[in-house]
Design a protein around this motif. Structure first.
Motif, PDB file in Angstrom:
ATOM      1  N   LEU A 211     -75.621  22.455 -29.838  1.00  0.00           N
ATOM      2  CA  LEU A 211     -76.725  21.866 -29.093  1.00  0.00           C
ATOM      3  C   LEU A 211     -76.937  22.562 -27.751  1.00  0.00           C
ATOM      4  N   ASP A 212     -78.163  22.487 -27.255  1.00  0.00           N
ATOM      5  CA  ASP A 212     -78.475  22.951 -25.910  1.00  0.00           C
ATOM      6  C   ASP A 212     -77.894  21.922 -24.938  1.00  0.00           C
ATOM      7  N   GLY A 213     -77.009  22.365 -24.072  1.00  0.00           N
ATOM      8  CA  GLY A 213     -76.352  21.446 -23.151  1.00  0.00           C
ATOM      9  C   GLY A 213     -77.306  20.666 -22.276  1.00  0.00           C
ATOM     10  N   ARG A 214     -78.485  21.216 -22.030  1.00  0.00           N
ATOM     11  CA  ARG A 214     -79.461  20.531 -21.186  1.00  0.00           C
ATOM     12  C   ARG A 214     -80.088  19.331 -21.891  1.00  0.00           C
ATOM     13  N   GLN A 215     -79.918  19.255 -23.210  1.00  0.00           N
ATOM     14  CA  GLN A 215     -80.478  18.142 -23.981  1.00  0.00           C
ATOM     15  C   GLN A 215     -79.404  17.218 -24.543  1.00  0.00           C
ATOM     16  N   ILE A 216     -78.164  17.615 -24.419  1.00  0.00           N
ATOM     17  CA  ILE A 216     -77.099  16.894 -25.107  1.00  0.00           C
ATOM     18  C   ILE A 216     -76.948  15.456 -24.610  1.00  0.00           C
ATOM     19  N   GLY A 217     -77.294  15.215 -23.343  1.00  0.00           N
ATOM     20  CA  GLY A 217     -77.209  13.858 -22.813  1.00  0.00           C
ATOM     21  C   GLY A 217     -78.190  12.916 -23.480  1.00  0.00           C
ATOM     22  N   GLN A 264     -78.794  23.673 -13.820  1.00  0.00           N
ATOM     23  CA  GLN A 264     -79.424  22.700 -14.718  1.00  0.00           C
ATOM     24  C   GLN A 264     -78.370  21.911 -15.501  1.00  0.00           C
ATOM     25  N   LEU A 265     -77.380  22.618 -16.023  1.00  0.00           N
ATOM     26  CA  LEU A 265     -76.318  21.965 -16.792  1.00  0.00           C
ATOM     27  C   LEU A 265     -75.516  21.012 -15.919  1.00  0.00           C
ATOM     28  N   TYR A 270     -74.200  15.469 -13.932  1.00  0.00           N
ATOM     29  CA  TYR A 270     -73.994  14.695 -12.704  1.00  0.00           C
ATOM     30  C   TYR A 270     -74.803  13.396 -12.793  1.00  0.00           C
ATOM     31  N   LEU A 271     -76.057  13.521 -13.224  1.00  0.00           N
ATOM     32  CA  LEU A 271     -76.907  12.344 -13.374  1.00  0.00           C
ATOM     33  C   LEU A 271     -76.373  11.416 -14.456  1.00  0.00           C
ATOM     34  N   ARG A 272     -75.827  12.005 -15.536  1.00  0.00           N
ATOM     35  CA  ARG A 272     -75.272  11.203 -16.624  1.00  0.00           C
ATOM     36  C   ARG A 272     -74.083  10.382 -16.137  1.00  0.00           C
ATOM     37  N   MET A 273     -73.201  11.010 -15.358  1.00  0.00           N
ATOM     38  CA  MET A 273     -72.036  10.309 -14.839  1.00  0.00           C
ATOM     39  C   MET A 273     -72.436   9.268 -13.795  1.00  0.00           C
ATOM     40  N   LEU A 274     -73.488   9.598 -13.016  1.00  0.00           N
ATOM     41  CA  LEU A 274     -73.986   8.640 -12.040  1.00  0.00           C
ATOM     42  C   LEU A 274     -74.543   7.414 -12.742  1.00  0.00           C
ATOM     43  N   TYR A 275     -75.258   7.640 -13.845  1.00  0.00           N
ATOM     44  CA  TYR A 275     -75.800   6.532 -14.634  1.00  0.00           C
ATOM     45  C   TYR A 275     -74.663   5.690 -15.200  1.00  0.00           C
ATOM     46  N   LYS A 276     -73.610   6.355 -15.667  1.00  0.00           N
ATOM     47  CA  LYS A 276     -72.461   5.638 -16.224  1.00  0.00           C
ATOM     48  C   LYS A 276     -71.840   4.721 -15.177  1.00  0.00           C
ATOM     49  N   HIS A 277     -71.712   5.237 -13.940  1.00  0.00           N
ATOM     50  CA  HIS A 277     -71.122   4.439 -12.861  1.00  0.00           C
ATOM     51  C   HIS A 277     -71.987   3.226 -12.551  1.00  0.00           C
ATOM     52  N   GLU A 278     -73.307   3.454 -12.421  1.00  0.00           N
ATOM     53  CA  GLU A 278     -74.215   2.347 -12.105  1.00  0.00           C
ATOM     54  C   GLU A 278     -74.250   1.331 -13.237  1.00  0.00           C
ATOM     55  N   PHE A 279     -74.196   1.817 -14.491  1.00  0.00           N
ATOM     56  CA  PHE A 279     -74.205   0.920 -15.648  1.00  0.00           C
ATOM     57  C   PHE A 279     -72.966   0.023 -15.631  1.00  0.00           C
TER      58      PHE A 279
END
Length: 295
Positions: A211-217, A264-265, A270-279
């Motif tokens: 997969l393209d790492g930029r889309q994997i999230g 980009q990667l 970083y945003l994914r982990m930030l979302y995880k923390h807020e969730f």
């Protein structure tokens, strides 16, 4: 965890007694042909890294131009342990890799040598696990920084050729290890590497993807406990010895685009982990409100 491979990292990990000059003399004494440096690439590096690294470039340059110094560590495979191999390493002057880190599992055994030389590589044999993996010891630092624990879900986003995935599996038994490699040829290499070191029952805990790492999230919205991003790099040391001047020149142009891809990667996860923390924080808050309402 985001780790960019660089000439500085390579030089820092190559603390060899005698250094690159001794390595070159050893090749000459053994009558082995030396790789030819691509002058176009070296000239480019001279301009770029003299400006970026200053006086440190001279040391880095020595290491980059001495292939014998690149891989001087032997990572033992706990799934195919050999006491004979370990004794042989001791006899050859290798010693255990020691890192001043609070996380250094006893199951991770990596031997390094401070004298130039290369331990013989093992051939891939179907149905037979290899006993060791050759690597640059600096590659272990990102793995140790993750402090992987049994049962965790881990993503190795740019996994080929597979050394860090193998190192992670020496440290702990993850609940799931997702090894991703966008390049199809490197992905095949990754698959073969894992099959050469990991027993079949454990392979069931590993997922391979291209997969393209930029889309994997977005494609895999499930939350990982740990993410290792060894972002695509310029692979300077390989192109320095390119025999195709046209390809090397093209690569020098393409490598300018890598920094944008790396950012980009990094930003995506970083945003994914930030979302995880807020969730997680919202779940805790709702749980506290529910308990408070009941009381």
């Amino acid at each position: 965890m985001w780790l960019l491979r660089s000439p500085v990292r390579l030089a820092a990990s190559c603390g060899l007694r005698g250094g690159p000059s001794l390595a070159q003399e050893q090749l000459k004494s053994e009558g082995k042909p030396q790789k030819q440096i691509c002058q176009v690439v070296l000239d480019h590096f001279e301009k770029q890294y003299t400006k970026e690294l200053g006086e440190a470039w001279s040391t880095v340059r020595e290491v980059l131009t001495s292939p014998l110094c690149w891989q001087y560590a032997v990572l033992l495979n706990k799934f195919s342990y050999s006491s004979e191999l370990e004794n042989n390493l001791h006899l050859k002057g290798y010693h255990l890799f020691q890192e001043t880190s609070p996380y250094l599992p006893g199951s991770l055994k990596c031997y390094i040598s401070r004298t130039p030389g290369r331990f013989p590589a093992q051939k891939h044999q179907i149905g037979k696990l290899k006993k060791y993996y050759l690597l640059n010891a600096a590659s272990l630092l990102s793995v140790l920084a993750l402090e992987i624990k049994d049962g965790e879900r881990v993503l190795d986003m740019c996994a080929a050729p597979g050394g860090k995935s193998i190192a992670m599996l020496q440290c702990a038994w993850p609940g799931h290890l997702h090894c991703n490699e966008y390049d199809s040829l490197r992905s095949k290499w990754l698959k073969q590497t894992l099959e050469s070191f990991i027993p079949e029952p454990l392979m069931n805990l590993i997922t391979l993807s291209e997969l393209d790492g930029r889309q994997i999230g977005d494609l895999h919205p499930e939350l990982y406990n740990k993410v290792l991003l060894d972002a695509p790099c310029s692979n300077d040391r390989s192109w320095l010895f390119s025999s195709d001047i046209q390809q090397a020149t093209l690569r020098l142009i393409q490598r300018k685009e890598l920094s944008a891809l790396q950012v980009q990667l990094l930003r995506i996860f970083y945003l994914r982990m930030l979302y995880k923390h807020e969730f997680s924080q919202n779940l805790i808050k709702k749980k506290d409100e529910t308990v408070s309402g009941r009381s």
